[in-house]
Design a protein around this motif. Structure first.
Motif, PDB file in Angstrom:
ATOM      1  N   ILE A 192       0.683  -8.981 -95.656  1.00 34.66           N
ATOM      2  CA  ILE A 192       0.672  -7.529 -96.001  1.00 34.66           C
ATOM      3  C   ILE A 192       0.793  -6.834 -94.631  1.00 34.66           C
ATOM      4  O   ILE A 192       1.306  -5.637 -94.498  1.00 34.66           O
ATOM      5  CB  ILE A 192      -0.587  -7.139 -96.505  1.00 34.66           C
ATOM      6  N   ILE A 199      10.602 -11.737 -90.234  1.00 30.20           N
ATOM      7  CA  ILE A 199      10.871 -13.063 -90.514  1.00 30.20           C
ATOM      8  C   ILE A 199       9.534 -13.832 -90.867  1.00 30.20           C
ATOM      9  O   ILE A 199       8.538 -13.574 -90.256  1.00 30.20           O
ATOM     10  CB  ILE A 199      11.318 -13.766 -89.338  1.00 30.20           C
ATOM     11  N   ALA A 204       7.612 -17.518 -92.013  1.00 30.87           N
ATOM     12  CA  ALA A 204       8.018 -18.962 -91.729  1.00 30.87           C
ATOM     13  C   ALA A 204       7.929 -19.701 -92.959  1.00 30.87           C
ATOM     14  O   ALA A 204       8.832 -20.869 -92.926  1.00 30.87           O
ATOM     15  CB  ALA A 204       6.978 -19.735 -90.884  1.00 30.87           C
ATOM     16  N   ALA A 248       1.596 -12.045 -87.184  1.00 29.52           N
ATOM     17  CA  ALA A 248       1.406 -13.478 -87.735  1.00 29.52           C
ATOM     18  C   ALA A 248       0.028 -14.017 -88.262  1.00 29.52           C
ATOM     19  O   ALA A 248      -0.247 -15.029 -88.424  1.00 29.52           O
ATOM     20  CB  ALA A 248       1.944 -14.288 -86.595  1.00 29.52           C
ATOM     21  N   GLY A 249      -0.780 -13.030 -88.271  1.00 32.69           N
ATOM     22  CA  GLY A 249      -2.064 -13.323 -89.019  1.00 32.69           C
ATOM     23  C   GLY A 249      -2.785 -14.148 -88.093  1.00 32.69           C
ATOM     24  O   GLY A 249      -3.126 -14.235 -86.936  1.00 32.69           O
ATOM     25  N   TRP A 284      -2.018 -17.025 -86.839  1.00 30.19           N
ATOM     26  CA  TRP A 284      -0.996 -17.353 -85.805  1.00 30.19           C
ATOM     27  C   TRP A 284      -1.017 -16.361 -84.758  1.00 30.19           C
ATOM     28  O   TRP A 284      -0.005 -16.558 -83.908  1.00 30.19           O
ATOM     29  CB  TRP A 284       0.130 -17.878 -86.482  1.00 30.19           C
ATOM     30  N   ARG A 314     -12.554 -18.808 -95.450  1.00 27.45           N
ATOM     31  CA  ARG A 314     -13.538 -18.599 -96.412  1.00 27.45           C
ATOM     32  C   ARG A 314     -12.942 -18.868 -97.818  1.00 27.45           C
ATOM     33  O   ARG A 314     -11.787 -18.848 -98.217  1.00 27.45           O
ATOM     34  CB  ARG A 314     -13.473 -16.822 -96.752  1.00 27.45           C
ATOM     35  N   GLY A 325      -8.755  -9.264 -90.428  1.00 27.03           N
ATOM     36  CA  GLY A 325     -10.198  -9.738 -90.623  1.00 27.03           C
ATOM     37  C   GLY A 325     -10.500  -9.610 -92.373  1.00 27.03           C
ATOM     38  O   GLY A 325      -9.341 -10.172 -92.905  1.00 27.03           O
ATOM     39  N   ILE A 383      -6.173  -5.754 -96.738  1.00 25.67           N
ATOM     40  CA  ILE A 383      -5.350  -5.305 -97.684  1.00 25.67           C
ATOM     41  C   ILE A 383      -5.729  -3.840 -98.003  1.00 25.67           C
ATOM     42  O   ILE A 383      -4.935  -2.895 -98.096  1.00 25.67           O
ATOM     43  CB  ILE A 383      -5.896  -5.978 -99.185  1.00 25.67           C
ATOM     44  N   GLN A 384      -6.934  -3.565 -97.894  1.00 27.71           N
ATOM     45  CA  GLN A 384      -7.551  -2.199 -97.979  1.00 27.71           C
ATOM     46  C   GLN A 384      -6.969  -1.158 -96.957  1.00 27.71           C
ATOM     47  O   GLN A 384      -7.107   0.110 -97.138  1.00 27.71           O
ATOM     48  CB  GLN A 384      -8.995  -1.913 -98.390  1.00 27.71           C
TER      49      GLN A 384
HETATM   50  C1  LIG Z   1     -11.229 -15.013 -99.621  1.00 23.24           C
HETATM   51  C2  LIG Z   1     -10.708 -13.915 -98.949  1.00 23.24           C
HETATM   52  C3  LIG Z   1     -11.165 -12.636 -99.489  1.00 23.24           C
HETATM   53  C4  LIG Z   1     -10.470 -11.495 -98.684  1.00 23.24           C
HETATM   54  N1  LIG Z   1     -10.821 -10.254 -99.686  1.00 23.24           N
HETATM   55  C5  LIG Z   1     -10.459  -9.163 -99.010  1.00 23.24           C
HETATM   56  C6  LIG Z   1     -10.699  -7.928 -99.797  1.00 23.24           C
HETATM   57  O1  LIG Z   1     -11.489  -7.813-100.663  1.00 23.24           O
HETATM   58  N2  LIG Z   1     -10.093  -6.472 -99.353  1.00 23.24           N
HETATM   59  C7  LIG Z   1      -9.225  -6.745 -98.029  1.00 23.24           C
HETATM   60  O2  LIG Z   1      -8.799  -5.501 -97.669  1.00 23.24           O
HETATM   61  N3  LIG Z   1      -8.991  -7.802 -97.496  1.00 23.24           N
HETATM   62  C8  LIG Z   1      -9.498  -8.941 -97.902  1.00 23.24           C
HETATM   63  N4  LIG Z   1      -9.630 -10.195 -97.248  1.00 23.24           N
HETATM   64  C9  LIG Z   1      -8.503 -10.197 -95.914  1.00 23.24           C
HETATM   65  C10 LIG Z   1      -6.888 -10.018 -96.214  1.00 23.24           C
HETATM   66  O3  LIG Z   1      -6.647 -10.825 -97.058  1.00 23.24           O
HETATM   67  C11 LIG Z   1      -6.387 -10.220 -94.788  1.00 23.24           C
HETATM   68  O4  LIG Z   1      -6.980  -9.267 -93.854  1.00 23.24           O
HETATM   69  C12 LIG Z   1      -4.855  -9.798 -94.816  1.00 23.24           C
HETATM   70  O5  LIG Z   1      -4.112 -10.616 -96.107  1.00 23.24           O
HETATM   71  C13 LIG Z   1      -4.224 -10.281 -93.515  1.00 23.24           C
HETATM   72  O6  LIG Z   1      -2.927 -10.181 -93.641  1.00 23.24           O
HETATM   73  P1  LIG Z   1      -1.732 -10.521 -92.674  1.00 23.24           P
HETATM   74  O7  LIG Z   1      -0.481 -10.162 -93.068  1.00 23.24           O
HETATM   75  O8  LIG Z   1      -2.377 -10.404 -91.318  1.00 23.24           O
HETATM   76  O9  LIG Z   1      -1.719 -12.358 -92.655  1.00 23.24           O
HETATM   77  P2  LIG Z   1      -1.017 -13.270 -93.515  1.00 23.24           P
HETATM   78  O10 LIG Z   1      -0.929 -12.917 -94.991  1.00 23.24           O
HETATM   79  O11 LIG Z   1      -1.801 -14.943 -93.098  1.00 23.24           O
HETATM   80  O12 LIG Z   1       0.388 -13.100 -92.904  1.00 23.24           O
HETATM   81  C14 LIG Z   1       0.829 -13.698 -91.766  1.00 23.24           C
HETATM   82  C15 LIG Z   1       2.223 -14.328 -91.873  1.00 23.24           C
HETATM   83  O13 LIG Z   1       2.717 -14.851 -90.717  1.00 23.24           O
HETATM   84  C16 LIG Z   1       3.521 -15.927 -90.961  1.00 23.24           C
HETATM   85  N5  LIG Z   1       3.860 -16.373 -89.627  1.00 23.24           N
HETATM   86  C17 LIG Z   1       3.058 -17.333 -88.559  1.00 23.24           C
HETATM   87  N6  LIG Z   1       3.636 -17.543 -87.563  1.00 23.24           N
HETATM   88  C18 LIG Z   1       4.785 -17.214 -87.781  1.00 23.24           C
HETATM   89  C19 LIG Z   1       5.996 -17.757 -87.039  1.00 23.24           C
HETATM   90  N7  LIG Z   1       5.924 -18.180 -86.015  1.00 23.24           N
HETATM   91  N8  LIG Z   1       7.344 -17.002 -87.575  1.00 23.24           N
HETATM   92  C20 LIG Z   1       7.399 -16.482 -88.805  1.00 23.24           C
HETATM   93  N9  LIG Z   1       6.361 -16.242 -89.477  1.00 23.24           N
HETATM   94  C21 LIG Z   1       4.960 -16.724 -89.046  1.00 23.24           C
HETATM   95  C22 LIG Z   1       2.519 -16.705 -91.611  1.00 23.24           C
HETATM   96  O14 LIG Z   1       3.269 -17.810 -92.335  1.00 23.24           O
HETATM   97  C23 LIG Z   1       2.129 -15.935 -92.702  1.00 23.24           C
HETATM   98  O15 LIG Z   1       2.648 -15.735 -93.709  1.00 23.24           O
HETATM   99  C24 LIG Z   1      -9.868 -11.514 -97.903  1.00 23.24           C
HETATM  100  C25 LIG Z   1      -9.190 -12.639 -97.198  1.00 23.24           C
HETATM  101  C26 LIG Z   1      -9.921 -13.967 -97.722  1.00 23.24           C
HETATM  102  C27 LIG Z   1      -9.495 -15.195 -97.118  1.00 23.24           C
END
Ligand SMILES: Cc1cc2nc3c(=O)[nH]c(=O)nc-3n(C[C@H](O)[C@H](O)[C@H](O)COP(=O)(O)OP(=O)(O)OC[C@H]3O[C@@H](n4cnc5c(N)ncnc54)[C@H](O)[C@@H]3O)c2cc1C
Length: 380
Positions: free
Chosen positions: A14, A32, A34, A200-201, A203, A223, A336, A340-341
């Motif tokens: 997201i 990009i 992975a 990269a969350g 990572w 979690r 954290g 999403i929100q």
């Molecule tokens: C059980 C649980 C409940 C939650 N409840 C809520 C909620 O109710 N409300 C809310 O707002 N949030 C909630 N969250 C938190 C929310 O889901 C996260 O904050 C959010 O999804 C983080 O998004 P992100 O894009 O940073 O990470 P990710 O979705 O993990 O995306 C990061 C991406 O980077 C990619 N990546 C990593 N390294 C590389 C690389 N070298 N090259 C290319 N790609 C790479 C990974 O493959 C991954 O797809 C919850 C999380 C969990 C686990």
């Protein structure tokens, strides 16, 4: 021969896609990811809540600034409501009156509609709460459930509409500085770009190190969540979460899901390395015990369990901004438990900073001081 883009965004969750959506009308963007599919990691594993009283001051500001997008999404990107009302009950035990009143006072500074409920009030909203276990609670009546996949798809659609390239199964490996930007070496060839966005969350620090940049000190916390079928229909129940400071209630939460299921969790936070998080059986068993002490649900069987990594910065607020030690490297990490929100406003903020415009002047941009989310705060 290398590919080229103005901005390469690493990560197809997201965080990466909201930046892509907000930037694509103005810059040549390439995302990009992975994994073979987008949103495979934390984004696809959340509890999907929209809680305006949760996550600390910065996250709450970003959530409130995201309201417009959630309540009135662009009709060309979303064809149904992104939100469904599921009130939030933050509950304490009989001895937690002061704790709950303080929580309500804090929450009311952001959300005037919150109310303190006594035991009878709590049980009117959720009749399965054990009368001897609960005493006081805060009700956030307008909390919501988010259609996370529809939100993510809206950002994908918005990005592609403006010719952003979104490449899956393409992992960023070595990231090398060039005189006018970066060369991102990937599993399927290099990409030359002016700017790199690290989304990269879990990572996030790994990607920084691949660019020769010091880590921020991100901590992925696993979690576990699971679904279970209650004997009584949970339709109309709120999300119920025990207060972490409660004198008597142990950590857990539950909320109604489609198909008469409950989504449950221990609200656990176990440090874990970046990776494909797996549910922990002990955390499921403990959650069932805690839910038993809190409710008369008598849940025994688990339909489906999963886990995701909620990744935090050292102060648990996101890092959105330029890396002070490496020109052209932008952080979009540390979302954290609220990634999403907060996504619509975080993406608008990130795009504004990347383009060098005042975030407050951007449609759906937050009024937040960018210093509050700057990664520079960890570089003192
Ligand atoms: C059980 C649980 C409940 C939650 N409840 C809520 C909620 O109710 N409300 C809310 O707002 N949030 C909630 N969250 C938190 C929310 O889901 C996260 O904050 C959010 O999804 C983080 O998004 P992100 O894009 O940073 O990470 P990710 O979705 O993990 O995306 C990061 C991406 O980077 C990619 N990546 C990593 N390294 C590389 C690389 N070298 N090259 C290319 N790609 C790479 C990974 O493959 C991954 O797809 C919850 C999380 C969990 C686990």
């Amino acid at each position: 021969m290398s590919d080229g883009a103005d901005v390469v965004i690493i990560g197809g969750g997201i965080a990466g896609l909201t930046v892509a959506h907000h930037l694509a009308p103005h810059r040549r963007v390439m995302v990009i990811e992975a994994e073979p599919t987008l949103a495979h990691h934390t984004t696809g594993r959340s509890a999907a809540q929209y809680l305006e009283t949760y996550g600390g001051a910065v996250n709450q500001s970003l959530t409130l600034a995201s309201r417009h997008f959630f309540f009135d999404p662009p009709p060309d990107l979303v064809d149904h409501d992104l939100l469904t009302r599921v009130p939030f009950l933050h509950v304490g035990g009989p001895d937690d009156r002061e704790l709950i009143e303080a929580e309500a006072a804090r929450a009311a500074t952001f959300v005037p509609g919150v109310a303190v409920l006594d035991r009878d009030g709590l049980r009117r909203h959720c009749p399965v709460l054990r009368p001897e276990a609960v005493g006081w609670g805060v009700l956030e009546p307008d909390a919501m459930d988010i259609d996370v996949m529809a939100l993510h798809q809206a950002f994908v659609r918005g990005s592609r509409r403006h010719d952003a390239v979104i490449a899956t199964s393409r992992s960023a490996q070595r990231i090398e500085p060039r005189p006018d930007g970066w060369r991102v070496h990937t599993s399927t060839g290099p990409i030359d770009t002016h700017f790199v966005v690290n989304a990269a969350g879990a990572w996030g620090d790994v990607v920084a190190e691949r660019a020769g940049i010091d880590p921020l000190g991100l901590t992925p916390l696993r979690r576990t969540a699971f679904t279970s079928a209650p004997a009584t229909s949970p339709v109309g129940w709120p999300l119920v979460h025990t207060h972490v400071g409660s004198a008597t209630l142990a950590p857990c939460y539950f909320k109604p899901e489609a198909g008469g299921q409950l989504l449950c969790s221990l609200a656990d936070e176990s440090p874990a390395p970046p990776g494909d998080a797996r549910p922990n059986e002990v955390d499921v068993a403990l959650a069932l015990d805690h839910l038993d002490a809190l409710t008369t649900l008598g849940l025994r069987s688990v339909r489906r369990a999963w886990a995701g990594l909620r990744t935090f910065t050292p102060d648990r607020q996101p890092a959105i901004g330029w890396e002070p030690t490496a020109p052209g490297f932008f952080w979009m990490v540390g979302q954290g438990g609220t990634g999403i929100q907060t996504a619509p406003a975080s993406g608008a903020l990130a795009a504004a900073l990347i383009m060098g415009v005042d975030p407050a002047t951007v449609r759906h941009g937050p009024t937040l001081d960018p210093a509050a989310v700057s990664p520079a705060r960890f570089r003192a």
